[in-house]
Design an enzyme around this catalytic site. Structure first.
Site, PDB file in Angstrom:
ATOM      1  N   PHE A 258      19.966  44.613  66.430  1.00 19.67           N
ATOM      2  CA  PHE A 258      20.083  44.326  65.078  1.00 19.67           C
ATOM      3  C   PHE A 258      18.862  42.230  65.675  1.00 19.67           C
ATOM      4  O   PHE A 258      19.003  41.277  64.275  1.00 19.67           O
ATOM      5  CB  PHE A 258      21.089  43.644  64.113  1.00 19.67           C
ATOM      6  CG  PHE A 258      21.789  45.045  63.367  1.00 19.67           C
ATOM      7  CD1 PHE A 258      20.444  45.041  62.361  1.00 19.67           C
ATOM      8  CD2 PHE A 258      22.145  45.856  64.072  1.00 19.67           C
ATOM      9  CE1 PHE A 258      20.808  46.151  61.697  1.00 19.67           C
ATOM     10  CE2 PHE A 258      22.312  47.102  63.305  1.00 19.67           C
ATOM     11  CZ  PHE A 258      22.106  47.033  62.248  1.00 19.67           C
TER      12      PHE A 258
ATOM     13  N   HIS B 260      36.650  39.707  60.137  1.00 20.98           N
ATOM     14  CA  HIS B 260      35.590  39.843  60.215  1.00 20.98           C
ATOM     15  C   HIS B 260      36.290  41.583  60.567  1.00 20.98           C
ATOM     16  O   HIS B 260      35.721  41.295  62.129  1.00 20.98           O
ATOM     17  CB  HIS B 260      34.330  40.072  60.768  1.00 20.98           C
ATOM     18  CG  HIS B 260      32.465  40.489  60.311  1.00 20.98           C
ATOM     19  ND1 HIS B 260      32.119  39.825  60.320  1.00 20.98           N
ATOM     20  CD2 HIS B 260      32.973  41.905  60.989  1.00 20.98           C
ATOM     21  CE1 HIS B 260      31.401  40.344  60.377  1.00 20.98           C
ATOM     22  NE2 HIS B 260      31.449  41.805  60.735  1.00 20.98           N
TER      23      HIS B 260
ATOM     24  N   GLU C 218      24.732  39.071  54.626  1.00 22.85           N
ATOM     25  CA  GLU C 218      23.935  40.090  55.775  1.00 22.85           C
ATOM     26  C   GLU C 218      22.497  40.916  54.958  1.00 22.85           C
ATOM     27  O   GLU C 218      22.886  41.707  53.773  1.00 22.85           O
ATOM     28  CB  GLU C 218      24.803  40.500  56.804  1.00 22.85           C
ATOM     29  CG  GLU C 218      26.085  40.837  57.160  1.00 22.85           C
ATOM     30  CD  GLU C 218      27.157  41.060  58.101  1.00 22.85           C
ATOM     31  OE1 GLU C 218      26.388  42.901  58.302  1.00 22.85           O
ATOM     32  OE2 GLU C 218      28.413  41.004  58.007  1.00 22.85           O
TER      33      GLU C 218
ATOM     34  N   GLU D  49      33.047  42.801  53.905  1.00 19.84           N
ATOM     35  CA  GLU D  49      33.542  44.193  54.384  1.00 19.84           C
ATOM     36  C   GLU D  49      34.958  44.563  54.432  1.00 19.84           C
ATOM     37  O   GLU D  49      34.925  45.866  55.241  1.00 19.84           O
ATOM     38  CB  GLU D  49      32.552  44.860  55.398  1.00 19.84           C
ATOM     39  CG  GLU D  49      30.827  44.020  55.175  1.00 19.84           C
ATOM     40  CD  GLU D  49      30.229  45.070  56.368  1.00 19.84           C
ATOM     41  OE1 GLU D  49      28.486  45.047  55.509  1.00 19.84           O
ATOM     42  OE2 GLU D  49      30.631  45.238  56.884  1.00 19.84           O
TER      43      GLU D  49
END
Length: 473
Positions: A436, A115, A376, A161
């Site tokens: 978040f 990640h 996500e 990602e």
């Protein structure tokens, strides 16, 4: 988790499996869940996975602890060399304890191998993703993970990602290794025209190598699944012109399908081939053979949507769509001075629930019904605007889940939804200024306090699990 002399790049998405029901929560500015389910006559499948997403670098800290060595992000944020050495059993033991604790509590670990951060040693030794050597190291690393954890981990993702990692690390230079051309930023090294293509190619080949390894040596016995997680942005044309409609397609080609098309179809998207031509690296025969079975699922990270503007037939500045590296599309355009969706306190992030539905249907139709997981989706606020009664986050989650259900009713094979994130955490170049989390974290004391969204999501999960069971009865 860390292995050998370099960090083991492992990041766990914790999938929460719940077993009880609770009352419905009501909000004045949004239709109730009971009304939604009545109107749509919709229930999630029994095996649908609800959960929260996290990443080790953003959560764990543990700088140079238990055999961990420097990562590229450790160096970027200023906080015995070798390759393929002995396994760091302290790291293995740490993640064994974590996985066992997750399973003991009735949850399912959904594990991503990397990640964003990688061992700094690989950057120093051969420039990490710019070298084809990294494929061998990544495959070796993946094998250690599969061998030590695969008897309990049933969901593997190779990368999280990689499109963000490549665009920001090698085209714009805002993420490590901070490489780009001068037209994009004040980088001291790099080339935004070629290096992103090379890095992406090596990531794709590393993914295919890890998948092939898992399929040939581990999958039959361990009976798990393996895929990849992509950041997704839904692009709408800034006007109804043919040029802008084609620009929206190019925006996807130079962001999402850049990675997924080679993995699924064995070739780069046509839009990239038309513009970049021979600058695109070529795949080997072994790569193409592996691409025939490159994915068991696709992870969709979906937050925001943007307008796309044509720069093939309209003059645009380099860095704002006016270069081959960007596909001659400005993918952050304004329409009458306004972005697509409702602005938030986060500059890259606008709320546009329709983008979730559109993105899931796009992936469904393009990739032949490969199962999807929303790995996500979440709402961020500036540190100065943090409230425990986070009604905007609740409204965001509710509206995006509605969009997800609409896509499933249309035939999208979505098998899970994981919100980002359980806790406030380190948000990369934004540090601790954006939150978040469904749990507020006091970064001085590390005290965790649940926000309204935590109880809302818990109630949502309980209600939908109970409804699924009732439908099966």
């Amino acid at each position: 988790m860390y292995i050998s002399v370099c960090p083991l790049w492992i990041f766990c998405f914790i999938i929460t499996l719940v077993s009880s029901s609770s009352s419905t929560v009501w909000y004045e500015d949004h239709i109730s869940l009971r009304e939604i389910n009545t109107q749509e006559n919709f229930s999630f499948p029994k095996e649908f996975l609800f959960g929260t997403a996290s990443s080790a670098y953003q959560y764990e800290g543990a700088y140079l602890t238990d055999g961990k060595t420097l990562s590229n992000w450790d160096v970027f944020t200023s906080i015995p060399e070798g390759r393929l050495g002995d396994v760091n059993m302290e790291g293995i033991d740490h993640y064994n304890r974590m996985i066992n604790a997750i399973l003991k509590r009735g949850m399912e670990p959904f594990v991503t191998l990397t990640h964003y951060d990688i061992p700094q040693e690989l950057e120093l030794r051969y420039k990490s993703w710019l070298s084809p050597q990294i494929r061998e190291d990544f495959e070796h690393y993946a094998e250690i993970c599969f061998r030590h954890f695969g008897n309990r981990v049933k969901f593997w993702s190779t990368f999280n990602e990689p499109n963000v990692q490549v665009v920001l690390g090698y085209r714009k230079g805002t993420y490590p290794p901070s490489r780009c051309s001068k037209i994009f930023a004040n980088c001291t090294r790099g080339g935004s025209d070629i290096e992103p293509l090379v890095a992406a190619h090596n990531i794709i080949r590393s993914h295919l190598a890890a998948v092939n390894l898992y399929r040939t040596k581990f999958q039959e016995e361990q009976r798990g699944k393996i895929g990849i997680v992509m950041n997704t942005i839904w692009f709408e044309p800034v006007s109804d012109s043919l040029a802008d409609r084609l620009a929206a397609e190019r925006a996807q080609a130079f962001y999402l399908t850049w990675f997924l098309d080679p993995i699924v179809f064995g070739r780069y998207p046509r839009e990239m081939r038309d513009i970049l031509g021979e600058n695109l690296p070529e795949f080997t025969k072994d790569d193409l053979k592996s691409s025939n079975k490159g994915l068991d699922f696709i992870g969709i990270n979906q937050y925001t949507s943007r307008y796309a503007k044509d720069c093939l037939h309209t003059a645009c500045e380099p860095g704002q769509g006016g270069s081959r590296a960007e596909g001659f599309v400005y993918s952050n355009a304004l329409n009458d001075g306004l972005p697509l969706g409702e602005p938030t306190g986060v500059n890259w992030f606008n709320v546009y629930p329709q983008g979730m539905e559109e993105m899931l249907m796009y992936a469904t139709e393009r990739y032949r019904n490969i199962p999807l997981y929303v790995t996500e989706n979440g709402f961020g606020e500036n540190n100065t605007g943090v409230l425990l009664n986070d009604h905007r986050r609740v409204k965001f989650m509710s509206s995006y889940l509605d969009a997800l259900k609409r896509a499933m009713r249309k035939g999208a094979d979505v098998r899970g939804y994981f919100t980002w994130s359980l806790l406030d955490n380190f948000e990369w170049i934004y540090g601790y200024t954006i939150r978040f989390g469904m749990y507020h974290v006091d970064f001085n004391t590390l005290e965790r306090t649940p926000r309204l969204s935590a109880s809302w999501y818990k109630n949502f999960i309980f209600k939908n699990v109970a409804q699924s069971r009732d439908n099966d009865a």
